[in-house]
Scaffold this motif. Structure first.
Motif, short mmCIF file in Angstrom:
data_model
loop_
_atom_site.label_atom_id
_atom_site.label_comp_id
_atom_site.label_asym_id
_atom_site.label_seq_id
_atom_site.Cartn_x
_atom_site.Cartn_y
_atom_site.Cartn_z
N LEU A 172 0.83 -1.21 0.00
CA LEU A 172 0.00 0.00 0.00
C LEU A 172 0.86 1.26 0.00
N LYS A 173 2.01 1.21 0.66
CA LYS A 173 2.93 2.34 0.63
C LYS A 173 3.38 2.67 -0.78
N GLU A 174 3.54 1.64 -1.61
CA GLU A 174 3.96 1.89 -2.99
C GLU A 174 2.88 2.65 -3.76
N TYR A 175 1.62 2.36 -3.49
CA TYR A 175 0.55 3.11 -4.14
C TYR A 175 0.43 4.52 -3.59
N ILE A 176 0.60 4.66 -2.29
CA ILE A 176 0.40 5.95 -1.64
C ILE A 176 1.56 6.91 -1.90
N ALA A 177 2.79 6.36 -1.91
CA ALA A 177 3.94 7.25 -1.84
C ALA A 177 5.01 7.04 -2.91
N ARG A 178 5.41 5.81 -3.18
CA ARG A 178 6.66 5.64 -3.93
C ARG A 178 6.47 5.20 -5.37
N GLY A 179 5.52 4.32 -5.64
CA GLY A 179 5.20 4.00 -7.02
C GLY A 179 5.81 2.75 -7.60
N THR A 200 4.18 -17.72 9.10
CA THR A 200 3.65 -18.16 10.39
C THR A 200 3.85 -19.66 10.56
N ASP A 201 3.64 -20.41 9.47
CA ASP A 201 3.75 -21.86 9.53
C ASP A 201 5.18 -22.36 9.38
N LYS A 202 5.97 -21.70 8.53
CA LYS A 202 7.27 -22.25 8.13
C LYS A 202 8.48 -21.43 8.60
N VAL A 203 8.34 -20.12 8.71
CA VAL A 203 9.49 -19.25 9.06
C VAL A 203 9.06 -18.35 10.22
N PRO A 204 8.82 -18.94 11.38
CA PRO A 204 8.17 -18.21 12.48
C PRO A 204 8.98 -17.05 13.05
N GLU A 205 10.31 -17.05 12.84
CA GLU A 205 11.14 -15.97 13.37
C GLU A 205 11.23 -14.78 12.41
N TRP A 206 10.55 -14.88 11.26
CA TRP A 206 10.64 -13.82 10.25
C TRP A 206 9.54 -12.78 10.47
N ASN A 207 9.91 -11.49 10.40
CA ASN A 207 8.93 -10.40 10.45
C ASN A 207 8.41 -10.17 9.03
N THR A 208 7.12 -10.36 8.83
CA THR A 208 6.57 -10.43 7.47
C THR A 208 6.10 -9.11 6.91
N ILE A 209 6.15 -8.04 7.67
CA ILE A 209 5.81 -6.72 7.13
C ILE A 209 6.45 -5.65 8.00
N SER A 210 6.83 -4.55 7.37
CA SER A 210 7.34 -3.38 8.08
C SER A 210 6.67 -2.17 7.45
N ILE A 211 5.68 -1.61 8.12
CA ILE A 211 4.92 -0.49 7.57
C ILE A 211 5.85 0.71 7.41
N SER A 212 5.91 1.24 6.19
CA SER A 212 6.88 2.29 5.88
C SER A 212 6.26 3.68 6.06
N GLY A 213 6.04 4.06 7.31
CA GLY A 213 5.46 5.37 7.59
C GLY A 213 6.31 6.52 7.10
N TYR A 214 7.62 6.31 7.06
CA TYR A 214 8.52 7.39 6.60
C TYR A 214 8.18 7.83 5.18
N HIS A 215 8.06 6.89 4.26
CA HIS A 215 7.76 7.23 2.88
C HIS A 215 6.39 7.91 2.76
N ALA A 219 5.71 11.80 1.53
CA ALA A 219 4.85 12.08 0.38
C ALA A 219 3.70 13.03 0.75
N GLY A 220 3.64 13.44 2.03
CA GLY A 220 2.62 14.37 2.45
C GLY A 220 1.26 13.76 2.69
N LYS A 221 1.23 12.44 2.96
CA LYS A 221 -0.05 11.75 3.07
C LYS A 221 -0.53 11.63 4.52
N ILE A 222 0.27 12.11 5.48
CA ILE A 222 -0.14 12.04 6.88
C ILE A 222 -0.26 13.45 7.41
#
Length: 226
Positions: A172-179, A200-215, A219-222
């Motif tokens: 969603l960040k790509e649509y909102i800000a970066r392209g 969740t099932d196979k790679v439980p120690e992996w963080n699967t998303i990092s919301i990019s509030g900076y971008h 982009a002036g969206k906040i």
């Protein structure tokens, strides 16, 4: 209120520079008596945070070829970083091979070029994948790059359950800000949630998303609510 110490605290006592003791929890509302690391995670997802261990030190880096980037990562780990942060070039972010005509002039310019499993093997050569965490700043092709990372680990005998890291995976960040999006919003969100389920099932120690509030902010969206 008697407070539990929580798991794996690395020091018996934490103090400020003025020698004031820092408690692990200061206030618990009656409506939410949970501890740190407990649902609904209003006090953080980890039970002890820095009290358990220091945060991971990593430097965002990606240099043209996989070989050059690999040499950089080895140098950073030797100099004291405790994790990797991989920057990918724009063709990789957009799902183009390096020899595609749309990639002309952009290959290796703002990060490392990865077009194949062989490229990923070179990028990760001799790096201790079972012991370090790897952050990959990648969105539209996040699932592909994660799959390549897992494939390299499996070829080396490292189990998926041992892998630690993060993919940005914030379409969603790509649509909102970066392209740098590829697919329409709905299937993009389906890919994101499929990655959630798989990890969740196979790679439980992996963080699967990092919301990019900076971008999004840049982009002036906040803005402030009226």
């Amino acid at each position: 209120m008697k407070e539990s110490k929580g798991p794996r605290e690395r020091k018996a006592q934490f103090k400020t520079s003025s020698n004031i003791e820092l408690r692990r929890v200061y206030h618990k509302a009656a409506a939410d008596p949970s501890e740190p690391g407990e649902f609904p995670f209003t006090r953080g997802v980890q039970a002890t945070m820095y009290r358990g261990r220091l945060w991971t030190m990593r430097q965002y880096a990606g240099f043209g070829s996989a070989k050059d980037s690999n040499e950089r990562y080895k140098m950073l780990l030797n100099r004291g970083t405790t994790g990797l942060s991989v920057a990918f070039d724009l063709p990789t972010q957009m799902g183009y091979d390096s020899d595609h005509h749309m990639a002309t002039g952009e290959v290796g310019k703002v990060g490392v070029a990865i077009s194949s499993l062989e490229d990923m093997e070179v990028l990760l050569a001799d790096l201790p994948l079972a012991d370090i965490s790897t952050s990959m700043t990648i969105n539209s092709t996040a699932g592909v790059l994660l799959a390549l990372y897992i494939a390299v680990a499996k070829k080396r005998g490292v189990a998926m359950s041992q892998l630690k890291g993060t993919i940005q995976n914030d379409l969603l960040k790509e649509y909102i800000a970066r392209g740098t999006y590829i697919y329409p919003p709905k299937p993009s969100l389906r890919v994101i949630t499929d990655i959630f389920k798989f990890c969740t099932d196979k790679v439980p120690e992996w963080n699967t998303i990092s919301i990019s509030g900076y971008h999004i902010r840049e982009a002036g969206k906040i803005g402030r609510a009226s």
